[in-house]
Design a protein around this motif. Structure first.
Motif, PDB file in Angstrom:
ATOM      1  N   PRO A   8       9.877  28.515 -21.979  1.00  0.00           N
ATOM      2  CA  PRO A   8       9.575  27.465 -21.002  1.00  0.00           C
ATOM      3  C   PRO A   8       9.616  28.023 -19.583  1.00  0.00           C
ATOM      4  O   PRO A   8      10.347  28.967 -19.301  1.00  0.00           O
ATOM      5  CB  PRO A   8      10.678  26.430 -21.216  1.00  0.00           C
ATOM      6  CG  PRO A   8      11.763  27.131 -21.944  1.00  0.00           C
ATOM      7  CD  PRO A   8      11.154  28.295 -22.661  1.00  0.00           C
ATOM      8  N   ASP A   9       8.793  27.452 -18.731  1.00  0.00           N
ATOM      9  CA  ASP A   9       8.714  27.883 -17.339  1.00  0.00           C
ATOM     10  C   ASP A   9       8.099  26.748 -16.534  1.00  0.00           C
ATOM     11  O   ASP A   9       7.921  25.649 -17.043  1.00  0.00           O
ATOM     12  CB  ASP A   9       7.870  29.158 -17.228  1.00  0.00           C
ATOM     13  CG  ASP A   9       8.206  29.986 -15.985  1.00  0.00           C
ATOM     14  OD1 ASP A   9       8.793  29.438 -15.035  1.00  0.00           O
ATOM     15  OD2 ASP A   9       7.863  31.176 -15.970  1.00  0.00           O
ATOM     16  N   ARG A  10       7.725  27.016 -15.306  1.00  0.00           N
ATOM     17  CA  ARG A  10       7.087  26.028 -14.438  1.00  0.00           C
ATOM     18  C   ARG A  10       5.776  26.627 -13.938  1.00  0.00           C
ATOM     19  O   ARG A  10       5.735  27.776 -13.525  1.00  0.00           O
ATOM     20  CB  ARG A  10       8.009  25.695 -13.265  1.00  0.00           C
ATOM     21  CG  ARG A  10       7.485  24.658 -12.370  1.00  0.00           C
ATOM     22  CD  ARG A  10       8.126  23.302 -12.339  1.00  0.00           C
ATOM     23  NE  ARG A  10       9.356  23.015 -12.988  1.00  0.00           N
ATOM     24  CZ  ARG A  10       9.557  21.896 -13.675  1.00  0.00           C
ATOM     25  NH1 ARG A  10       8.604  21.009 -13.815  1.00  0.00           N
ATOM     26  NH2 ARG A  10      10.709  21.649 -14.214  1.00  0.00           N
ATOM     27  N   ARG A  17       5.854  21.478 -16.227  1.00  0.00           N
ATOM     28  CA  ARG A  17       6.516  22.425 -17.125  1.00  0.00           C
ATOM     29  C   ARG A  17       5.505  23.139 -18.008  1.00  0.00           C
ATOM     30  O   ARG A  17       4.512  22.559 -18.411  1.00  0.00           O
ATOM     31  CB  ARG A  17       7.532  21.700 -17.997  1.00  0.00           C
ATOM     32  CG  ARG A  17       8.755  21.268 -17.247  1.00  0.00           C
ATOM     33  CD  ARG A  17       9.799  20.636 -18.157  1.00  0.00           C
ATOM     34  NE  ARG A  17      10.139  21.418 -19.338  1.00  0.00           N
ATOM     35  CZ  ARG A  17      11.009  22.425 -19.366  1.00  0.00           C
ATOM     36  NH1 ARG A  17      11.621  22.789 -18.269  1.00  0.00           N
ATOM     37  NH2 ARG A  17      11.271  23.055 -20.491  1.00  0.00           N
ATOM     38  N   ILE A  18       5.782  24.377 -18.288  1.00  0.00           N
ATOM     39  CA  ILE A  18       5.051  25.155 -19.279  1.00  0.00           C
ATOM     40  C   ILE A  18       5.947  25.204 -20.502  1.00  0.00           C
ATOM     41  O   ILE A  18       7.103  25.608 -20.424  1.00  0.00           O
ATOM     42  CB  ILE A  18       4.749  26.578 -18.775  1.00  0.00           C
ATOM     43  CG1 ILE A  18       3.780  26.517 -17.600  1.00  0.00           C
ATOM     44  CG2 ILE A  18       4.210  27.445 -19.903  1.00  0.00           C
ATOM     45  CD1 ILE A  18       3.536  27.851 -16.933  1.00  0.00           C
ATOM     46  N   GLU A  19       5.410  24.742 -21.608  1.00  0.00           N
ATOM     47  CA  GLU A  19       6.166  24.722 -22.861  1.00  0.00           C
ATOM     48  C   GLU A  19       5.735  25.883 -23.741  1.00  0.00           C
ATOM     49  O   GLU A  19       4.574  26.315 -23.681  1.00  0.00           O
ATOM     50  CB  GLU A  19       5.929  23.408 -23.607  1.00  0.00           C
ATOM     51  CG  GLU A  19       6.372  22.163 -22.851  1.00  0.00           C
ATOM     52  CD  GLU A  19       7.872  22.089 -22.629  1.00  0.00           C
ATOM     53  OE1 GLU A  19       8.642  22.718 -23.385  1.00  0.00           O
ATOM     54  OE2 GLU A  19       8.281  21.392 -21.685  1.00  0.00           O
ATOM     55  N   ASP A  29       0.428  37.138  -9.781  1.00  0.00           N
ATOM     56  CA  ASP A  29       1.768  37.430 -10.293  1.00  0.00           C
ATOM     57  C   ASP A  29       2.617  36.196 -10.572  1.00  0.00           C
ATOM     58  O   ASP A  29       3.839  36.275 -10.663  1.00  0.00           O
ATOM     59  CB  ASP A  29       2.528  38.364  -9.342  1.00  0.00           C
ATOM     60  CG  ASP A  29       1.874  39.735  -9.253  1.00  0.00           C
ATOM     61  OD1 ASP A  29       1.267  40.167 -10.251  1.00  0.00           O
ATOM     62  OD2 ASP A  29       1.982  40.357  -8.199  1.00  0.00           O
ATOM     63  N   GLU A  30       1.985  35.012 -10.679  1.00  0.00           N
ATOM     64  CA  GLU A  30       2.705  33.788 -11.019  1.00  0.00           C
ATOM     65  C   GLU A  30       2.080  33.172 -12.261  1.00  0.00           C
ATOM     66  O   GLU A  30       0.869  33.221 -12.449  1.00  0.00           O
ATOM     67  CB  GLU A  30       2.652  32.787  -9.863  1.00  0.00           C
ATOM     68  CG  GLU A  30       3.355  33.275  -8.618  1.00  0.00           C
ATOM     69  CD  GLU A  30       3.356  32.241  -7.527  1.00  0.00           C
ATOM     70  OE1 GLU A  30       4.452  31.880  -7.091  1.00  0.00           O
ATOM     71  OE2 GLU A  30       2.267  31.802  -7.134  1.00  0.00           O
ATOM     72  N   LEU A  31       2.907  32.561 -13.095  1.00  0.00           N
ATOM     73  CA  LEU A  31       2.451  31.969 -14.337  1.00  0.00           C
ATOM     74  C   LEU A  31       1.841  30.597 -14.095  1.00  0.00           C
ATOM     75  O   LEU A  31       2.419  29.765 -13.392  1.00  0.00           O
ATOM     76  CB  LEU A  31       3.641  31.850 -15.298  1.00  0.00           C
ATOM     77  CG  LEU A  31       3.340  31.749 -16.778  1.00  0.00           C
ATOM     78  CD1 LEU A  31       2.539  32.950 -17.258  1.00  0.00           C
ATOM     79  CD2 LEU A  31       4.623  31.638 -17.566  1.00  0.00           C
ATOM     80  N   VAL A  32       0.640  30.365 -14.649  1.00  0.00           N
ATOM     81  CA  VAL A  32      -0.048  29.080 -14.504  1.00  0.00           C
ATOM     82  C   VAL A  32      -0.656  28.664 -15.836  1.00  0.00           C
ATOM     83  O   VAL A  32      -0.936  29.504 -16.694  1.00  0.00           O
ATOM     84  CB  VAL A  32      -1.164  29.138 -13.436  1.00  0.00           C
ATOM     85  CG1 VAL A  32      -0.598  29.429 -12.060  1.00  0.00           C
ATOM     86  CG2 VAL A  32      -2.220  30.145 -13.800  1.00  0.00           C
ATOM     87  N   HIS A  33      -0.845  27.349 -16.018  1.00  0.00           N
ATOM     88  CA  HIS A  33      -1.584  26.856 -17.176  1.00  0.00           C
ATOM     89  C   HIS A  33      -3.018  27.375 -17.086  1.00  0.00           C
ATOM     90  O   HIS A  33      -3.565  27.478 -15.984  1.00  0.00           O
ATOM     91  CB  HIS A  33      -1.649  25.320 -17.171  1.00  0.00           C
ATOM     92  CG  HIS A  33      -0.346  24.642 -17.383  1.00  0.00           C
ATOM     93  ND1 HIS A  33       0.278  23.937 -16.382  1.00  0.00           N
ATOM     94  CD2 HIS A  33       0.444  24.547 -18.472  1.00  0.00           C
ATOM     95  CE1 HIS A  33       1.397  23.426 -16.851  1.00  0.00           C
ATOM     96  NE2 HIS A  33       1.523  23.786 -18.110  1.00  0.00           N
TER      97      HIS A  33
END
Length: 62
Positions: A8-10, A17-19, A29-33
């Motif tokens: 999980p993350d944002r 939320r990222i599930e 360098d950032e996590l995205v849907h």
């Protein structure tokens, strides 16, 4: 390149939320849907367009 989230993350784009199991990618360098990465984000609200010239501007149309 997208991949399946393991933890999980944002999302850096929408803030939701990222599930685990969702498709995600790195953007700057950032996590995205993946959906957030591919949908163009509009800065303006279409309801704010001028009824005379159809532009979005800060003052009245003369």
């Amino acid at each position: 390149m997208s991949f399946e989230a393991k933890y999980p993350d944002r999302c850096a784009e929408c803030g939701d939320r990222i599930e685990p199991g969702e498709q995600v990618a790195y953007s700057d360098d950032e996590l995205v849907h993946v959906a957030c990465e591919t949908e163009p984000q509009r800065e303006d609200d279409p309801d704010e367009a001028c009824g005379m010239c159809w532009l979005v501007h800060s003052g009245e149309c003369f």
